[in-house]
Write a protein that holds these residues in place. Structure first.
Motif, short mmCIF file in Angstrom:
data_model
loop_
_atom_site.label_atom_id
_atom_site.label_comp_id
_atom_site.label_asym_id
_atom_site.label_seq_id
_atom_site.Cartn_x
_atom_site.Cartn_y
_atom_site.Cartn_z
N ASP A 136 0.82 -1.22 0.00
CA ASP A 136 0.00 0.00 0.00
C ASP A 136 0.85 1.27 0.00
OD1 ASP A 136 -2.25 -1.59 0.02
OD2 ASP A 136 -2.73 -1.21 2.14
N HIS A 137 2.12 1.15 0.37
CA HIS A 137 3.02 2.30 0.39
C HIS A 137 4.11 2.17 -0.67
CE1 HIS A 137 0.92 2.66 4.19
NE2 HIS A 137 1.14 3.95 4.06
N ALA A 138 3.80 1.43 -1.74
CA ALA A 138 4.69 1.26 -2.89
C ALA A 138 6.05 0.68 -2.52
CB ALA A 138 4.84 2.57 -3.66
N GLY A 139 6.05 -0.14 -1.49
CA GLY A 139 7.29 -0.78 -1.09
C GLY A 139 7.49 -2.09 -1.83
N ASN A 140 8.73 -2.49 -1.94
CA ASN A 140 9.09 -3.74 -2.58
C ASN A 140 9.74 -4.63 -1.53
OD1 ASN A 140 9.67 -5.74 -4.43
ND2 ASN A 140 11.47 -4.71 -5.25
N TRP A 141 9.11 -5.76 -1.21
CA TRP A 141 9.60 -6.71 -0.21
C TRP A 141 10.76 -7.47 -0.84
CZ3 TRP A 141 6.07 -8.51 4.00
CH2 TRP A 141 6.59 -9.57 4.74
N LEU A 142 11.98 -7.24 -0.36
CA LEU A 142 13.17 -7.80 -0.99
C LEU A 142 13.59 -9.14 -0.42
CD1 LEU A 142 15.33 -4.56 -1.26
CD2 LEU A 142 13.95 -5.64 -3.05
N GLU A 143 13.63 -9.26 0.89
CA GLU A 143 14.05 -10.52 1.50
C GLU A 143 13.53 -10.58 2.93
OE1 GLU A 143 18.37 -10.83 2.06
OE2 GLU A 143 18.48 -8.66 1.71
N SER A 144 13.40 -11.81 3.44
CA SER A 144 12.90 -11.96 4.80
C SER A 144 13.24 -13.33 5.36
CB SER A 144 11.38 -11.77 4.83
OG SER A 144 10.74 -12.73 4.03
N ARG A 145 13.18 -13.42 6.66
CA ARG A 145 13.29 -14.68 7.40
C ARG A 145 12.22 -14.62 8.48
NH1 ARG A 145 17.49 -13.54 5.10
NH2 ARG A 145 19.30 -14.68 4.53
N MET A 146 11.45 -15.68 8.59
CA MET A 146 10.37 -15.69 9.57
C MET A 146 10.27 -17.05 10.22
SD MET A 146 7.55 -13.78 7.29
CE MET A 146 8.12 -12.48 6.25
N ALA A 147 9.81 -17.04 11.48
CA ALA A 147 9.68 -18.29 12.20
C ALA A 147 8.65 -18.15 13.31
CB ALA A 147 11.02 -18.71 12.80
N ARG A 148 8.14 -19.29 13.74
CA ARG A 148 7.29 -19.36 14.92
C ARG A 148 8.17 -19.90 16.04
NH1 ARG A 148 3.86 -22.75 17.89
NH2 ARG A 148 1.91 -21.74 18.43
N LEU A 149 8.34 -19.11 17.09
CA LEU A 149 9.17 -19.50 18.22
C LEU A 149 8.38 -19.33 19.50
CD1 LEU A 149 12.42 -17.56 17.15
CD2 LEU A 149 12.03 -20.01 16.96
N ALA A 150 8.16 -20.45 20.21
CA ALA A 150 7.46 -20.43 21.50
C ALA A 150 6.13 -19.68 21.41
CB ALA A 150 8.35 -19.86 22.59
N GLY A 151 5.37 -19.92 20.35
CA GLY A 151 4.07 -19.28 20.20
C GLY A 151 4.11 -17.86 19.68
N GLN A 152 5.28 -17.37 19.35
CA GLN A 152 5.43 -16.01 18.84
C GLN A 152 5.85 -16.04 17.38
OE1 GLN A 152 4.93 -13.03 20.77
NE2 GLN A 152 4.00 -14.64 22.02
N PHE A 153 5.34 -15.11 16.61
CA PHE A 153 5.81 -14.89 15.25
C PHE A 153 7.02 -13.96 15.38
CE2 PHE A 153 6.23 -12.05 11.67
CZ PHE A 153 6.20 -12.92 10.59
N ALA A 154 8.13 -14.33 14.75
CA ALA A 154 9.33 -13.49 14.75
C ALA A 154 9.83 -13.39 13.32
CB ALA A 154 10.41 -14.10 15.65
N GLY A 155 10.09 -12.19 12.88
CA GLY A 155 10.56 -12.01 11.51
C GLY A 155 11.53 -10.87 11.38
N ILE A 156 12.37 -10.99 10.38
CA ILE A 156 13.21 -9.88 9.96
C ILE A 156 13.00 -9.74 8.46
CG2 ILE A 156 14.95 -10.00 11.78
CD1 ILE A 156 16.71 -11.62 9.89
N LEU A 157 12.97 -8.52 7.97
CA LEU A 157 12.78 -8.32 6.54
C LEU A 157 13.40 -7.02 6.09
CD1 LEU A 157 9.33 -7.01 5.70
CD2 LEU A 157 9.55 -8.19 7.86
N ARG A 158 13.63 -6.99 4.79
CA ARG A 158 14.19 -5.79 4.15
C ARG A 158 13.24 -5.38 3.04
NH1 ARG A 158 18.53 -4.35 0.11
NH2 ARG A 158 18.51 -6.52 -0.52
N VAL A 159 12.88 -4.10 3.05
CA VAL A 159 11.94 -3.52 2.11
C VAL A 159 12.59 -2.30 1.47
CG1 VAL A 159 9.72 -2.31 1.94
CG2 VAL A 159 9.92 -4.34 3.37
#
Length: 168
Positions: free
Chosen positions: A27-50
């Motif tokens: 919605d803000h004209a961003g381009n999702w370049l790369e990411s890493r995501m995981a479910r850890l102990a019931g939590q969503f955790a992610g890192i990404l570059r836009v």
């Protein structure tokens, strides 16, 4: 000019978190370049570059930070434009008996050898016959000029006889 942001995302895991993040970026004209995501102990955790145009970056950052009202915590950091020196890359695989402080010891051995952790995944696995917990780390490290892969392996193996280290 295009600029990049790197962000960390934390939220109680539930369906739709990635959908909501990707909608906000798009919605803000961003381009999702790369990411890493995981479910850890019931939590969503992610890192990404836009990446997006510089004139739209502040609106994008504000929109991402506003996701806190939906229980999605986003911390944003503008990407540094410093060129990292070219270094040799090495894939590292370490397996050994689990113990408190093993990641501290492993990271200290890597750093004391002069290498840098570029990517690291750690997990506990069950030993095939006994079922006791085994620590498993797999990742990529960059080596400074003059550091041989063997010297890095020696540094890690000095942590204990129970560690199996392989490199590619």
């Amino acid at each position: 000019m295009k600029v990049s942001v790197v962000m960390t995302v934390l939220a109680a895991d539930r369906t739709g978190i990635v959908k909501r993040l990707s909608e906000t970026v798009a919605d803000h004209a961003g381009n999702w370049l790369e990411s890493r995501m995981a479910r850890l102990a019931g939590q969503f955790a992610g890192i990404l570059r836009v990446e997006c145009e510089e004139e739209g970056i502040e609106e994008l950052v504000e929109a991402l930070e506003a996701l806190a009202s939906e229980g999605i915590s986003v911390q944003v950091q503008r990407e540094s434009h410093q060129e990292a020196p070219k270094r040799a890359m090495l894939t590292l695989d370490v397996v050994g008996n689990d113990r408190p402080g093993i990641v501290k010891a492993l990271s200290a051995a890597i750093a004391s050898a002069g290498a840098n952790v570029e990517d690291l995944h750690t997990a506990l696995e069950s030993a095939p016959m006994s079922g006791h917990p085994l620590f498993h780390a797999k990742g990529i490290v960059s080596l400074p000029d003059g550091l041989s892969p063997g010297a890095l392996v020696d540094s890690i193996e000095s942590l204990g006889e129970d560690l199996a280290v392989s490199v590619e």
